[in-house]
Design a protein around this motif. Structure first.
Motif, PDB file in Angstrom:
ATOM      1  N   ARG A 114      34.602 -30.315  15.693  1.00 45.97           N
ATOM      2  CA  ARG A 114      33.474 -29.650  15.052  1.00 45.97           C
ATOM      3  C   ARG A 114      32.761 -28.714  16.028  1.00 45.97           C
ATOM      4  NH1 ARG A 114      31.930 -31.367  10.046  1.00 45.97           N
ATOM      5  NH2 ARG A 114      31.248 -29.204   9.985  1.00 45.97           N
ATOM      6  N   GLY A 115      32.447 -27.538  15.548  1.00 49.75           N
ATOM      7  CA  GLY A 115      31.793 -26.539  16.400  1.00 49.75           C
ATOM      8  C   GLY A 115      32.778 -25.744  17.244  1.00 49.75           C
ATOM      9  N   GLY A 116      34.073 -25.928  16.982  1.00 48.71           N
ATOM     10  CA  GLY A 116      35.105 -25.394  17.874  1.00 48.71           C
ATOM     11  C   GLY A 116      35.302 -23.884  17.877  1.00 48.71           C
ATOM     12  N   SER A 117      34.665 -23.172  16.964  1.00 49.52           N
ATOM     13  CA  SER A 117      34.852 -21.708  16.966  1.00 49.52           C
ATOM     14  C   SER A 117      34.326 -21.064  18.243  1.00 49.52           C
ATOM     15  CB  SER A 117      34.150 -21.078  15.763  1.00 49.52           C
ATOM     16  OG  SER A 117      34.723 -21.564  14.582  1.00 49.52           O
ATOM     17  N   PHE A 134      38.173 -22.063  15.546  1.00 50.58           N
ATOM     18  CA  PHE A 134      38.302 -23.514  15.340  1.00 50.58           C
ATOM     19  C   PHE A 134      39.730 -23.990  15.096  1.00 50.58           C
ATOM     20  CE2 PHE A 134      37.591 -26.601  11.558  1.00 50.58           C
ATOM     21  CZ  PHE A 134      37.283 -27.733  12.302  1.00 50.58           C
ATOM     22  N   SER A 136      33.401 -18.444  12.060  1.00 53.80           N
ATOM     23  CA  SER A 136      33.375 -19.825  11.561  1.00 53.80           C
ATOM     24  C   SER A 136      33.554 -19.788  10.048  1.00 53.80           C
ATOM     25  CB  SER A 136      32.002 -20.454  11.817  1.00 53.80           C
ATOM     26  OG  SER A 136      31.820 -20.755  13.152  1.00 53.80           O
ATOM     27  N   ALA A 137      33.688 -20.956   9.471  1.00 58.03           N
ATOM     28  CA  ALA A 137      33.662 -21.077   8.011  1.00 58.03           C
ATOM     29  C   ALA A 137      32.247 -20.789   7.517  1.00 58.03           C
ATOM     30  CB  ALA A 137      34.069 -22.489   7.618  1.00 58.03           C
ATOM     31  N   THR A 145      32.841 -26.404   5.836  1.00 56.16           N
ATOM     32  CA  THR A 145      33.643 -27.426   6.521  1.00 56.16           C
ATOM     33  C   THR A 145      33.202 -28.822   6.044  1.00 56.16           C
ATOM     34  OG1 THR A 145      33.759 -25.913   8.375  1.00 56.16           O
ATOM     35  CG2 THR A 145      34.512 -28.149   8.786  1.00 56.16           C
ATOM     36  N   GLU A 153      37.698 -21.215   7.677  1.00 55.45           N
ATOM     37  CA  GLU A 153      37.627 -20.029   8.529  1.00 55.45           C
ATOM     38  C   GLU A 153      38.471 -18.897   7.939  1.00 55.45           C
ATOM     39  OE1 GLU A 153      37.101 -22.979   9.727  1.00 55.45           O
ATOM     40  OE2 GLU A 153      35.407 -22.614  11.064  1.00 55.45           O
TER      41      GLU A 153
HETATM   42  N1  ASP Z   1      33.704 -24.606  10.854  1.00 54.73           N
HETATM   43  C1  ASP Z   1      33.802 -25.563  11.951  1.00 54.73           C
HETATM   44  C2  ASP Z   1      32.658 -26.547  11.874  1.00 54.73           C
HETATM   45  O1  ASP Z   1      31.837 -26.473  10.997  1.00 54.73           O
HETATM   46  C3  ASP Z   1      33.890 -24.913  13.284  1.00 54.73           C
HETATM   47  C4  ASP Z   1      32.698 -24.071  13.693  1.00 54.73           C
HETATM   48  O2  ASP Z   1      31.889 -23.690  12.873  1.00 54.73           O
HETATM   49  O3  ASP Z   1      32.585 -23.780  14.876  1.00 54.73           O
HETATM   50  O4  ASP Z   1      32.579 -27.436  12.673  1.00 54.73           O
END
Ligand code: ASP
Ligand code: MG
Length: 392
Positions: A152-155, A138, A43-44, A49, A76
């Protein structure tokens, strides 16, 4: 003999600083020294993000979706390069790849794209050279080669889909909690860590706001039999395994979703608002019909889009949150939950049920208390279920 292949995903807090990236590198090196081939998804860095999103919002309330994806995908890219440098320095050569370089192809739904295909040949070649492969989470590219992001959260979804495409032996999601809990342990002290959790419960928890796993990652793992484990970067515990389809308890978990907004219109507009939301990719959490006025509940983050279209038709907005009981008996618990919360002066503004869950909409101030009360009654102890069974 072919070495086992593990996909390890590290979230934002796990790569939040150079020190932490070194700790991540140690997990990877351990997996490699144990005889595995390792593909890593990052992830970032934590907060990044959101920072990039904030910059975009200084320019435009509803930034152009394509450019937002170009911007957000940069987060990322920073962590994958830093991690590759760290591993190299420690004597473990690694190669970082963007989503496009890794041939992760998505549909064209900018900001919320779905992976349609992964051609793993580039990764396979690098693994054959005994390199550790690091892939930016992501993100992917659409058929035109434009960068897309997965929501969001896609990693998590990158990791699980890669694990499926590579037929990995396990997909490990490393995060800042040590597994999957019955409820967010930061809110509910009596939340219990689960050694394993079934797919239907996990899916419904993710759909209703539990942030521990990105919803499409759970769906993909379920459909494709990807062994999925959530564990902590900061200790060496076994974490929680997502497997099977049976939840052994009447109520298995409690999901918390904050930052919702209830938007009121004249009732006559409600169906066209819902339709527009579908077209714009705005998730409608619930609709509350009324004689003269009705409301739709959506996420606060998507309100600017809705406002752009319906500005002069919006009558009132109010913040909201949703607390969802997940489990096969959850749907029977509305009156009992109502009584229990009313005793503590907490009012349920609206509720929705389906076969797997009961969703309660509450004010933002009451949700933490409500989560504790319901968790203690339905999950930590069986006190209310016993009463319920006697009554039935
Ligand atoms: N960096 C993206 C986010 O903050 C994806 C992730 O962290 O999964 O949503
Ligand atoms: Mg996450």
């Amino acid at each position: 003999m072919k070495k086992p292949l593990i996909v390890q995903k590290f979230g934002g807090t796990s790569v939040g600083s150079i020190d932490r990236i070194e700790a991540v590198a140690k997990h990877i090196i351990k997996a490699k020294n144990d005889g595995n081939q390792v593909v890593v998804v990052v992830s970032a860095m934590s907060g990044e993000t959101n920072r990039l999103m904030g910059l975009a919002h200084q320019i435009d309330n509803v930034p152009p979706a394509r450019e937002l994806d170009v911007l957000l995908s940069a987060g990322e890219q920073v962590s994958m390069a830093l991690l590759a440098m760290t591993l190299g320095k420690l004597g473990y050569p690694a190669r970082s790849l963007t989503g496009g370089q890794a041939n992760i192809v998505t549909n064209n739904q900018h900001n919320d794209a779905t992976i349609t295909h992964i051609d793993t040949s580039v990764i396979d070649d690098l693994l054959a050279q005994d390199l550790i492969v690091i892939v930016a989470g992501f993100q992917g590219v659409n058929e035109n080669g434009d960068i897309t992001t997965l929501g969001r959260g896609g990693s998590d979804t990158t990791a699980v889909t890669l694990a499926g495409a590579l037929s990995a032996d396990e997909c490990q999601i490393f995060t800042d909690v040590d597994g999957i809990y019955t409820c967010d342990p930061r809110v509910v002290a009596s939340a219990q860590k689960l050694a394993s959790i079934d797919f239907p419960t996990m899916e419904e928890m993710a759909r209703k706001g539990a942030k521990v796993l990105h919803l499409p990652s759970v769906q993909y793992a379920w459909n494709n039999n990807v062994p999925l484990r959530v564990l902590s970067t900061f200790d060496n515990g076994p974490g929680s395994l997502v497997k099977g389809e049976v939840c052994p308890r009447p109520v298995c978990g409690l999901a918390i979703q904050r930052a919702l907004i209830s938007v009121r219109f004249e009732q006559t507009y409600i169906s066209s608002v819902v339709q527009q939301c579908q077209m714009l990719g705005i998730q409608v959490w619930s609709t509350i019909p009324g004689d003269q006025f009705g409301s739709v509940i959506i996420s606060e983050a998507q309100y600017a889009k809705l406002n752009l279209l319906f500005k002069d038709k919006i009558i009132h907005i109010e913040s909201s949150t949703a607390l969802t009981l997940v489990g096969h008996q959850a749907k029977e618990l509305i009156s009992m939950s109502n009584e229990l919360l009313a005793r503590h002066m907490i009012k349920i503004a609206h509720f929705d049920v389906n076969d797997r869950s009961l969703m309660l909409f509450l004010s933002a101030e009451s949700i933490d208390k409500a989560a504790n009360l319901l968790h203690d009654s339905y999950i930590a102890t069986n006190q209310f279920l016993e009463i319920h069974q006697k009554r039935a």
